[in-house]
Design a protein around this motif. Structure first.
Motif, PDB file in Angstrom:
ATOM      1  N   GLU A 214       0.828  -1.212   0.000  1.00  0.00           N
ATOM      2  CA  GLU A 214       0.000   0.000   0.000  1.00  0.00           C
ATOM      3  C   GLU A 214       0.857   1.254   0.000  1.00  0.00           C
ATOM      4  O   GLU A 214       0.513   2.257  -0.636  1.00  0.00           O
ATOM      5  N   ALA A 215       2.003   1.193   0.732  1.00  0.00           N
ATOM      6  CA  ALA A 215       2.898   2.353   0.734  1.00  0.00           C
ATOM      7  C   ALA A 215       3.435   2.604  -0.671  1.00  0.00           C
ATOM      8  O   ALA A 215       3.421   3.737  -1.173  1.00  0.00           O
ATOM      9  N   ALA A 216       3.882   1.523  -1.338  1.00  0.00           N
ATOM     10  CA  ALA A 216       4.414   1.667  -2.695  1.00  0.00           C
ATOM     11  C   ALA A 216       3.327   2.142  -3.645  1.00  0.00           C
ATOM     12  O   ALA A 216       3.568   2.979  -4.524  1.00  0.00           O
TER      13      ALA A 216
ATOM     14  N   VAL B 116       2.776   5.838  -3.194  1.00  0.00           N
ATOM     15  CA  VAL B 116       3.864   6.618  -3.788  1.00  0.00           C
ATOM     16  C   VAL B 116       3.727   6.629  -5.310  1.00  0.00           C
ATOM     17  O   VAL B 116       3.870   7.680  -5.950  1.00  0.00           O
ATOM     18  N   LEU B 117       3.393   5.461  -5.882  1.00  0.00           N
ATOM     19  CA  LEU B 117       3.229   5.411  -7.334  1.00  0.00           C
ATOM     20  C   LEU B 117       2.105   6.340  -7.781  1.00  0.00           C
ATOM     21  O   LEU B 117       2.219   7.036  -8.791  1.00  0.00           O
TER      22      LEU B 117
ATOM     23  N   ILE C  17       3.492   9.897  -7.620  1.00  0.00           N
ATOM     24  CA  ILE C  17       4.398  10.332  -8.677  1.00  0.00           C
ATOM     25  C   ILE C  17       3.733  10.270 -10.053  1.00  0.00           C
ATOM     26  O   ILE C  17       4.142  10.974 -10.967  1.00  0.00           O
TER      27      ILE C  17
ATOM     28  N   PRO D 113      -6.078  -5.543   1.795  1.00  0.00           N
ATOM     29  CA  PRO D 113      -5.499  -4.885   2.964  1.00  0.00           C
ATOM     30  C   PRO D 113      -6.610  -4.390   3.896  1.00  0.00           C
ATOM     31  O   PRO D 113      -7.523  -3.709   3.450  1.00  0.00           O
TER      32      PRO D 113
ATOM     33  N   THR E 221       6.796   1.344   7.257  1.00  0.00           N
ATOM     34  CA  THR E 221       7.877   0.980   6.350  1.00  0.00           C
ATOM     35  C   THR E 221       8.703   2.213   5.948  1.00  0.00           C
ATOM     36  O   THR E 221       8.169   3.320   5.847  1.00  0.00           O
TER      37      THR E 221
ATOM     38  N   LEU F 228      10.093   2.369   3.106  1.00  0.00           N
ATOM     39  CA  LEU F 228      10.123   2.353   1.643  1.00  0.00           C
ATOM     40  C   LEU F 228       9.953   3.739   1.011  1.00  0.00           C
ATOM     41  O   LEU F 228      10.731   4.112   0.128  1.00  0.00           O
ATOM     42  N   PRO F 229       8.954   4.535   1.455  1.00  0.00           N
ATOM     43  CA  PRO F 229       8.789   5.859   0.807  1.00  0.00           C
ATOM     44  C   PRO F 229      10.043   6.732   0.913  1.00  0.00           C
ATOM     45  O   PRO F 229      10.366   7.451  -0.037  1.00  0.00           O
TER      46      PRO F 229
ATOM     47  N   ILE G  71      12.453   5.529  -1.708  1.00  0.00           N
ATOM     48  CA  ILE G  71      12.019   5.950  -3.042  1.00  0.00           C
ATOM     49  C   ILE G  71      12.388   7.419  -3.253  1.00  0.00           C
ATOM     50  O   ILE G  71      12.899   7.803  -4.309  1.00  0.00           O
TER      51      ILE G  71
ATOM     52  N   ILE H  22      11.021  10.611 -11.977  1.00  0.00           N
ATOM     53  CA  ILE H  22       9.787   9.821 -11.856  1.00  0.00           C
ATOM     54  C   ILE H  22      10.041   8.367 -12.240  1.00  0.00           C
ATOM     55  O   ILE H  22       9.630   7.435 -11.540  1.00  0.00           O
TER      56      ILE H  22
ATOM     57  N   ALA I  51       9.631   5.149  -9.702  1.00  0.00           N
ATOM     58  CA  ALA I  51       8.654   4.089  -9.925  1.00  0.00           C
ATOM     59  C   ALA I  51       9.324   2.728  -9.852  1.00  0.00           C
ATOM     60  O   ALA I  51       8.807   1.806  -9.210  1.00  0.00           O
TER      61      ALA I  51
ATOM     62  N   ALA J  45      10.006   2.006  -6.289  1.00  0.00           N
ATOM     63  CA  ALA J  45       8.798   1.671  -5.530  1.00  0.00           C
ATOM     64  C   ALA J  45       8.473   0.194  -5.675  1.00  0.00           C
ATOM     65  O   ALA J  45       8.267  -0.510  -4.684  1.00  0.00           O
ATOM     66  N   ILE J  46       8.455  -0.285  -6.898  1.00  0.00           N
ATOM     67  CA  ILE J  46       8.019  -1.678  -7.078  1.00  0.00           C
ATOM     68  C   ILE J  46       9.125  -2.661  -6.703  1.00  0.00           C
ATOM     69  O   ILE J  46       8.879  -3.654  -6.015  1.00  0.00           O
TER      70      ILE J  46
ATOM     71  N   MET K 283       9.432  -2.589  -2.914  1.00  0.00           N
ATOM     72  CA  MET K 283       8.319  -3.301  -2.274  1.00  0.00           C
ATOM     73  C   MET K 283       8.582  -4.805  -2.321  1.00  0.00           C
ATOM     74  O   MET K 283       8.449  -5.511  -1.316  1.00  0.00           O
TER      75      MET K 283
END
Lengths: 533, 186
Positions: A272-274, A277-278, A281, B49, B62, B64-65, B68, B115, B119, B122-123, B126
């Protein structure tokens, strides 16, 4: 291991009972039950009180059951048209750009019109997946998957056109900054190179976003295939006499693509965090892409192109045309696929019709501003373009525009036709929405034609003025791009999860951990029960 | 961490113990109990979720952000340097009378590259933090577990947890309302 069939409902569905029963009748005046006018009542996002299991069964059924009788003929027709385009492009590459109707004066014509048309179509998908996600518009879950698919297919169609327009197509690798024997680098100050980066980034990010969203749903398809494999020793095979079960192929392919997703909450947390963010952006990305496309024109000095209104005008137009295409695809789909109306309700359609009305009025405003600025700036080239080259029909004045019909087709389709959506009767009628969407799609193609061809065909020097007429190769290539688009979309409808199953479930009322009455036995009182320890 | 390896009667190594729940509310409250009992190697498996599950499980936010953001900004900076070096230093192209290195013209591509790499981060990030792809997992062998991707909610406590005890852990899950409690073999 249990030997009970774990999935009785799926078995029934595979036996042909694919349409689930409707539950109850919607209240009068609410259409299918979603058009509730009372602002204190939330309109349901999924109709007929579907359970989680039914949602899984319905959506996976589209990929697992035999498609309707229309699917294969539709695929064959669109696939043939797409193949025709391959032949047209082959002919173009062998023969040269002269097979198109463009000439020294109108050196960008149908190719770039088609490019801008297709890239614009994609923007609705990203708007739905990214901007509506950030704005917490839950209704997006009904359309995001198919709209994102549409985005990617539209970008594929769009990228083809500048790719084949460069003349020596085998030199296309000169576009990215790759070290080469000539020791030269591309010109980063050129908007055309900005475009290369914008389009390739847009295509890549859209595909990543789409794929990531699909991982859990592909895992659902994997698990269902696995369950059927484990439940019985025999089942449909891929072809007669070949002992490979369809479900084995499914389990393998969906299993590979879903990367071993096991619905862990720790995974969901990072997912969900990723995702957020996607979405974050992608929002500036989608706004930048059509802005950069408009820079191709706006940074030149050609009257009709050289204007600061282009970036917002192009972005609004892209979203406008993209939503029209989403509706054009989904209105027939919800008629053709069983139970799809449970997810794509009249309220969803009404929301999209409202977006079409808003963005259509925005492009209408932009068209008006072009005239106003042409007059207010006092620039004689600018005013000549708008006074004579765009709007004035040749049957009124000799100085008139030979392409006046293209301009007025654009005005009728883009500005006038969406105005019917001021009336609720029209914006809640699938037939009316389909008709307007069709007109808007035509109108948005004409908009790009008007901007590109009519601006170019009469530039500064009257001695250079000329006309553009498309050739058979031009026309075939464009129609074939529609074929490619439809072919890819039909394949998507058959083999992939057409709805974001996990997201749909998450917006259903029973998904909230606080859905059940709070005084339930599992309530807060049990919290500190660490007695076993 | 694991002090003890548990095996079933047939001699298979035990991966953990699973319990099934009917609704998001049930699994949410059960997760709170498992958290409060002090377990660390455990997980909640849900078809979608569930809002607030991080808190019910006591999962840390997390990073993660942040990653990124750092990678995205770095790549945007490198993208700018690339353009500046290629057009301003290595191959000075005279076109339209513009300066060789002009930061304004480099903005769009700098932005797009930022960008693009955000991206990818991010993936890939994750998947990396989730230890995916992982095409084999003991849980996926369980028939009932596959229904998590449909409408079941499950909690799995791993045998590797230092608090794990076949009887006490089972009793905790039973007390929390778990059904079809079962051992998972490695």
């Amino acid at each position: 291991m249990s030997s009970i069939h774990p999935d009785q409902v799926t078995a029934q569905h595979l036996a042909g009972l694919s349409r689930l029963p409707d539950r109850g009748t919607p209240a009068p005046g609410t259409g299918d039950g979603s058009l509730i006018d009372d602002p204190s009542v939330r309109s349901p996002l999924v109709l007929n009180e579907r359970t989680f299991k039914e949602v899984t069964d319905i959506v996976c059924g589209y990929a697992e059951n035999k498609p309707g009788k229309w699917w294969l003929p539709a695929l064959i027709i669109s696939g043939s048209i797409a193949t025709l385009g391959g032949l047209a492009i082959l002919y173009l590459v062998i023969t040269g750009i002269g097979t198109w109707g463009l000439n020294n004066q109108v050196d960008w014509a149908w190719d770039i019109t088609n490019f801008v048309f297709w890239i614009g179509i994609g923007h609705a998908g990203t708007l739905i997946s990214a901007i509506l996600c950030l704005l917490k518009q839950k209704w997006r879950t009904a359309v995001n998957r198919s709209a994102e698919a549409m985005t990617i297919f539209a970008v594929i169609c769009a990228a083809t056109f500048p790719g084949i327009h460069i003349g020596r197509q085998w030199m296309a690798w000169f576009l990215p900054p790759i070290p080469n024997a000539n020791n030269i680098w591309p010109n980063f100050k050129s908007p055309l190179l900005w475009d290369v980066f914008a389009i390739s980034t847009y295509g890549t990010v859209s595909a990543l976003f789409w794929f990531m969203g699909m991982i859990p749903d592909l895992a659902t398809l994997r698990d269902r295939a696995d369950m059927r494999l484990r439940a019985s020793k025999s089942g449909p095979t891929i072809a007669p006499f070949i002992p490979i079960r369809v479900d084995a192929v499914r389990a393998y392919i969906y299993g590979f693509l879903s990367l071993g997703w096991r619905f862990s909450s720790r995974h969901w947390h990072r997912y969900e965090a990723a995702y957020l963010v996607l979405a974050g952006i992608s929002t500036p990305l989608v706004l930048s892409v059509h802005s950069i496309v408009s820079f191709d024109f706006a940074t030149s000095i050609l009257p009709g192109w050289h204007t600061t209104i282009f970036p917002p005008y192009f972005v609004a137009g892209a979203i406008f045309g993209g939503f029209a295409m989403v509706l054009l695809l989904l209105i027939p789909a919800r008629e053709l696929f069983p139970n799809m109306k449970d997810f794509i309700t009249l309220r969803h359609m009404e929301n999209m019709a409202k977006i079409i009305l808003v963005t259509g009025s925005m492009v209408g405003f932009a068209y008006t501003m072009e005239f106003f600025i042409a007059w207010y700036s006092g620039n004689e080239y600018e005013s000549h373009v708008f006074k004579f080259n765009r709007a004035l029909p040749t049957w009124i004045s000799d100085k008139g525009a030979p392409y006046w019909w293209a301009y007025w087709a654009m005005i009728f389709c883009n500005v006038l036709s969406p105005q019917v959506f001021w009336m609720k009767k029209f914006r809640t009628s699938p037939t009316a929405i389909f008709a307007v969407s069709f007109l808007v799609t035509i109108g948005m193609w004409f908009e790009r034609f008007v901007i590109i061809v009519t601006s170019l065909h009469r530039a500064f020097l009257p001695g250079e003025w000329g006309m553009f007429f498309p050739t058979a190769v031009d026309i075939t290539t464009f129609i074939a791009s529609c074929g490619v688009f439809l072919t890819l979309f039909l394949i998507f409808l058959k083999f992939l999860p057409v709805f974001a199953i996990a997201e749909l479930k998450a917006v259903m009322p029973q998904a909230s951990p606080h859905h059940h009455h709070e005084g339930h036995a599992h309530g807060g009182g049990d919290h500190s029960k660490g007695g076993h320890h | 961490m694991s002090s003890k390896v548990y095996t079933t009667e047939s001699g298979e190594v035990v991966y953990g113990i699973v319990a099934e729940f009917d609704t998001p509310a049930d699994v949410y409250h059960a997760a709170e109990q498992v958290r409060d009992a002090g377990y660390s190697k455990w997980d909640v498996h849900t078809p979608f979720p569930i809002h607030g599950m991080e808190d019910a499980m006591g999962v840390k936010r997390t990073i993660l952000p942040m990653i990124i953001g750092v990678v995205g900004l770095t790549c945007a900076g490198l993208g700018f340097l690339m353009q500046w070096w290629m057009n301003g230093v290595d191959y000075q192209l005279t076109v339209q009378g513009k300066p060789f290195a002009t930061w304004q013209a480099f903005v769009p591509i700098t932005f797009e590259l930022g960008i693009l790499f955000s991206a990818f981060t991010a993936i890939i990030g994750m998947l990396f933090f989730n230890r995916l792809p992982q095409w084999y997992h003991p849980l996926l062998k369980k028939d009932r577990f596959l229904r998590v991707s449909d409408d079941r909610f499950m909690i799995c406590i791993e045998a590797g947890d230092s608090n794990f005890d076949p009887d006490r852990t089972r009793a905790l899950l039973e007390g929390a309302g778990g059904k079809h409690i079962d051992l998972v073999e490695e």
